[in-house]
Design a protein around this motif. Sequence first.
Motif, PDB file in Angstrom:
ATOM      1  N   GLN A 197       4.023  32.304   8.743  1.00  9.11           N
ATOM      2  CA  GLN A 197       4.723  32.245   7.467  1.00  9.11           C
ATOM      3  C   GLN A 197       6.129  31.671   7.611  1.00  9.11           C
ATOM      4  O   GLN A 197       6.696  31.140   6.668  1.00  9.11           O
ATOM      5  CB  GLN A 197       4.829  33.652   6.845  1.00  9.11           C
ATOM      6  N   PHE A 198       6.699  31.804   8.826  1.00 10.20           N
ATOM      7  CA  PHE A 198       8.084  31.389   9.046  1.00 10.20           C
ATOM      8  C   PHE A 198       8.181  30.216  10.019  1.00 10.20           C
ATOM      9  O   PHE A 198       9.214  29.988  10.631  1.00 10.20           O
ATOM     10  CB  PHE A 198       8.914  32.569   9.566  1.00 10.20           C
ATOM     11  N   ASP A 199       7.104  29.472  10.137  1.00 10.05           N
ATOM     12  CA  ASP A 199       7.116  28.288  10.976  1.00 10.05           C
ATOM     13  C   ASP A 199       7.717  27.128  10.176  1.00 10.05           C
ATOM     14  O   ASP A 199       7.410  26.945   8.993  1.00 10.05           O
ATOM     15  CB  ASP A 199       5.699  27.939  11.435  1.00 10.05           C
ATOM     16  N   ASP A 200       8.567  26.339  10.804  1.00  5.98           N
ATOM     17  CA  ASP A 200       9.277  25.257  10.105  1.00  5.98           C
ATOM     18  C   ASP A 200       8.409  24.008  10.051  1.00  5.98           C
ATOM     19  O   ASP A 200       8.628  23.047  10.778  1.00  5.98           O
ATOM     20  CB  ASP A 200      10.621  24.969  10.767  1.00  5.98           C
ATOM     21  N   GLY A 252      12.519  21.518   8.025  1.00 14.62           N
ATOM     22  CA  GLY A 252      12.404  22.871   8.534  1.00 14.62           C
ATOM     23  C   GLY A 252      11.950  23.895   7.516  1.00 14.62           C
ATOM     24  O   GLY A 252      12.061  25.099   7.749  1.00 14.62           O
ATOM     25  N   GLU A 253      11.402  23.446   6.384  1.00 13.36           N
ATOM     26  CA  GLU A 253      10.959  24.386   5.352  1.00 13.36           C
ATOM     27  C   GLU A 253       9.704  25.146   5.796  1.00 13.36           C
ATOM     28  O   GLU A 253       8.860  24.626   6.516  1.00 13.36           O
ATOM     29  CB  GLU A 253      10.642  23.652   4.040  1.00 13.36           C
ATOM     30  N   PHE A 254       9.594  26.363   5.332  1.00 15.03           N
ATOM     31  CA  PHE A 254       8.370  27.133   5.521  1.00 15.03           C
ATOM     32  C   PHE A 254       7.305  26.605   4.564  1.00 15.03           C
ATOM     33  O   PHE A 254       7.624  26.060   3.499  1.00 15.03           O
ATOM     34  CB  PHE A 254       8.591  28.615   5.227  1.00 15.03           C
ATOM     35  N   ALA A 284       0.119  35.294 -10.785  1.00 18.69           N
ATOM     36  CA  ALA A 284      -0.732  34.608  -9.818  1.00 18.69           C
ATOM     37  C   ALA A 284      -0.429  35.178  -8.450  1.00 18.69           C
ATOM     38  O   ALA A 284       0.723  35.465  -8.126  1.00 18.69           O
ATOM     39  CB  ALA A 284      -0.473  33.110  -9.846  1.00 18.69           C
ATOM     40  N   VAL A 285      -1.465  35.325  -7.627  1.00 15.13           N
ATOM     41  CA  VAL A 285      -1.292  35.859  -6.282  1.00 15.13           C
ATOM     42  C   VAL A 285      -2.006  34.952  -5.291  1.00 15.13           C
ATOM     43  O   VAL A 285      -3.114  34.473  -5.564  1.00 15.13           O
ATOM     44  CB  VAL A 285      -1.808  37.314  -6.180  1.00 15.13           C
ATOM     45  N   LEU A 286      -1.355  34.697  -4.157  1.00 17.97           N
ATOM     46  CA  LEU A 286      -1.936  33.800  -3.161  1.00 17.97           C
ATOM     47  C   LEU A 286      -1.334  34.076  -1.788  1.00 17.97           C
ATOM     48  O   LEU A 286      -0.411  34.874  -1.635  1.00 17.97           O
ATOM     49  CB  LEU A 286      -1.734  32.342  -3.572  1.00 17.97           C
ATOM     50  N   ASN A 287      -1.880  33.410  -0.777  1.00 19.64           N
ATOM     51  CA  ASN A 287      -1.406  33.559   0.596  1.00 19.64           C
ATOM     52  C   ASN A 287      -0.186  32.685   0.842  1.00 19.64           C
ATOM     53  O   ASN A 287      -0.180  31.507   0.487  1.00 19.64           O
ATOM     54  CB  ASN A 287      -2.494  33.157   1.585  1.00 19.64           C
ATOM     55  N   ALA A 288       0.820  33.232   1.502  1.00 20.63           N
ATOM     56  CA  ALA A 288       2.029  32.468   1.795  1.00 20.63           C
ATOM     57  C   ALA A 288       1.814  31.436   2.882  1.00 20.63           C
ATOM     58  O   ALA A 288       2.613  30.506   3.015  1.00 20.63           O
ATOM     59  CB  ALA A 288       3.151  33.419   2.202  1.00 20.63           C
ATOM     60  N   ASP A 289       0.749  31.570   3.667  1.00 19.60           N
ATOM     61  CA  ASP A 289       0.526  30.640   4.781  1.00 19.60           C
ATOM     62  C   ASP A 289      -0.566  29.622   4.488  1.00 19.60           C
ATOM     63  O   ASP A 289      -1.145  29.041   5.396  1.00 19.60           O
ATOM     64  CB  ASP A 289       0.217  31.400   6.073  1.00 19.60           C
ATOM     65  N   ASP A 290      -0.850  29.380   3.200  1.00 14.31           N
ATOM     66  CA  ASP A 290      -1.785  28.342   2.789  1.00 14.31           C
ATOM     67  C   ASP A 290      -1.075  27.369   1.856  1.00 14.31           C
ATOM     68  O   ASP A 290      -0.172  27.747   1.105  1.00 14.31           O
ATOM     69  CB  ASP A 290      -2.994  28.928   2.053  1.00 14.31           C
ATOM     70  N   TYR A 350      -4.984  28.340  13.021  1.00 16.69           N
ATOM     71  CA  TYR A 350      -4.842  28.189  14.462  1.00 16.69           C
ATOM     72  C   TYR A 350      -3.603  27.357  14.792  1.00 16.69           C
ATOM     73  O   TYR A 350      -3.168  26.531  13.986  1.00 16.69           O
ATOM     74  CB  TYR A 350      -6.082  27.514  15.056  1.00 16.69           C
ATOM     75  N   ALA A 351      -3.056  27.571  15.999  1.00 18.41           N
ATOM     76  CA  ALA A 351      -1.879  26.804  16.419  1.00 18.41           C
ATOM     77  C   ALA A 351      -2.145  25.307  16.371  1.00 18.41           C
ATOM     78  O   ALA A 351      -1.251  24.513  16.067  1.00 18.41           O
ATOM     79  CB  ALA A 351      -1.459  27.231  17.822  1.00 18.41           C
ATOM     80  N   SER A 352      -3.387  24.933  16.640  1.00 26.17           N
ATOM     81  CA  SER A 352      -3.748  23.515  16.634  1.00 26.17           C
ATOM     82  C   SER A 352      -3.784  22.927  15.223  1.00 26.17           C
ATOM     83  O   SER A 352      -3.878  21.712  15.058  1.00 26.17           O
ATOM     84  CB  SER A 352      -5.093  23.302  17.322  1.00 26.17           C
ATOM     85  N   ASP A 353      -3.713  23.771  14.180  1.00 26.97           N
ATOM     86  CA  ASP A 353      -3.633  23.279  12.805  1.00 26.97           C
ATOM     87  C   ASP A 353      -2.221  22.808  12.456  1.00 26.97           C
ATOM     88  O   ASP A 353      -2.013  22.148  11.436  1.00 26.97           O
ATOM     89  CB  ASP A 353      -4.025  24.381  11.808  1.00 26.97           C
ATOM     90  N   ARG A 354      -1.253  23.158  13.295  1.00 23.87           N
ATOM     91  CA  ARG A 354       0.143  22.900  12.971  1.00 23.87           C
ATOM     92  C   ARG A 354       0.438  21.409  12.824  1.00 23.87           C
ATOM     93  O   ARG A 354       1.113  20.989  11.876  1.00 23.87           O
ATOM     94  CB  ARG A 354       1.052  23.505  14.042  1.00 23.87           C
ATOM     95  N   GLU A 355      -0.064  20.613  13.746  1.00 23.93           N
ATOM     96  CA  GLU A 355       0.210  19.175  13.719  1.00 23.93           C
ATOM     97  C   GLU A 355      -0.271  18.551  12.412  1.00 23.93           C
ATOM     98  O   GLU A 355       0.424  17.711  11.815  1.00 23.93           O
ATOM     99  CB  GLU A 355      -0.464  18.502  14.911  1.00 23.93           C
ATOM    100  N   THR A 356      -1.450  18.956  11.953  1.00 24.48           N
ATOM    101  CA  THR A 356      -1.991  18.440  10.693  1.00 24.48           C
ATOM    102  C   THR A 356      -1.092  18.820   9.527  1.00 24.48           C
ATOM    103  O   THR A 356      -0.818  18.004   8.639  1.00 24.48           O
ATOM    104  CB  THR A 356      -3.412  18.972  10.466  1.00 24.48           C
ATOM    105  N   ALA A 357      -0.632  20.063   9.529  1.00 22.88           N
ATOM    106  CA  ALA A 357       0.222  20.545   8.443  1.00 22.88           C
ATOM    107  C   ALA A 357       1.545  19.784   8.396  1.00 22.88           C
ATOM    108  O   ALA A 357       1.992  19.347   7.323  1.00 22.88           O
ATOM    109  CB  ALA A 357       0.479  22.039   8.610  1.00 22.88           C
ATOM    110  N   VAL A 358       2.173  19.595   9.545  1.00 23.25           N
ATOM    111  CA  VAL A 358       3.444  18.885   9.601  1.00 23.25           C
ATOM    112  C   VAL A 358       3.278  17.449   9.103  1.00 23.25           C
ATOM    113  O   VAL A 358       4.088  16.943   8.308  1.00 23.25           O
ATOM    114  CB  VAL A 358       4.001  18.898  11.039  1.00 23.25           C
TER     115      VAL A 358
END
Length: 296
Positions: free
Chosen positions: A19-22, A27-29, A114-120, A268-276
């Motif tokens: 949730q707090f990954d930049d 550097g936004e969450f 509305a309710v949702l996941n902060a990490d999606d 997964y940690a490997s999803d990070r590159e795609t997200a960035v």
Amino acid sequence: MTLLLMAAGSGSRYGKLKQFDDLGPNGEFLMEFGISDALKNGFDHIVLITKKDNVSFLEDHLRNRLPANIKLDVLAQEITDLPDGCTFEGERQKPWGTAHAVWTARDVINGPFAVLNADDFYGQPAYENAANFMRAHKDDNTYALVGYTLKNTLSEHGSVSRGVCQVDGDNLISVDERLKLEAKDGKVIDEDSGNEYTGEEHVSMNFWVCKPSIFEKIENDFRAFLNSKDLGAKSELYIPKIIQDMLQAGEIKVKVVPSGGDWFGVTYASDRETAVSYLQKKTNAGKYSSPLWPNE
């Protein structure tokens, strides 16, 4: 209109508090992009559910970025937050689940939310469609699920959990929680049950439009949950089950609102590159300001 974000998870498969990954270009969450999308569509109250240790940090982080007219509540989801008269004598470290996270906000929400996941990441059109639904159903007891297509919500890096939906027209009939879904040989397989799916099924990504009537239902179910003989150290109470029980009891109707946009998660940690990369492309295309908040 209120947006409730659930950010109390531990990120066990991601390797840290995702949730707090930049992830953003400045550097936004990830949750900040969702909040930005919500504000553009008329949401004016942000409620964030997190761990007790993160409350002060998130209050400071978001208050320094959000416009002054936006109401902000950052609340701690605590294991000790139980219905009056209830106790729990066992040992437990994990929160009570997403339904309990929603129930944590019972004293600060008094209208549709509305309710949702902060990490999606749910995509800009999803917030617009949810907001339009909330305006159209402001005074009734109709809930909504912002729905996605199963094949578009899988990870290349491992199995995922999804709520597979049965839908009649735009009416939700049921949600079947599947915990280990993975694409194999052109199909989607649930490793737990062996069930096969085409990938075209509607799924819940935990983006719901609810009414305050859900708080009483959660409390009643939570009491029964705590008294269950099968209650374990990792047992949880989930939002889809609460809503499905209300639906099957005839207490509410639930419409399926098309998401209309992209979704991705960082399981997964490997999803990070795609997200960035995705967030950078969206920013480069002018979909988001850079920096995201004018007062940064």
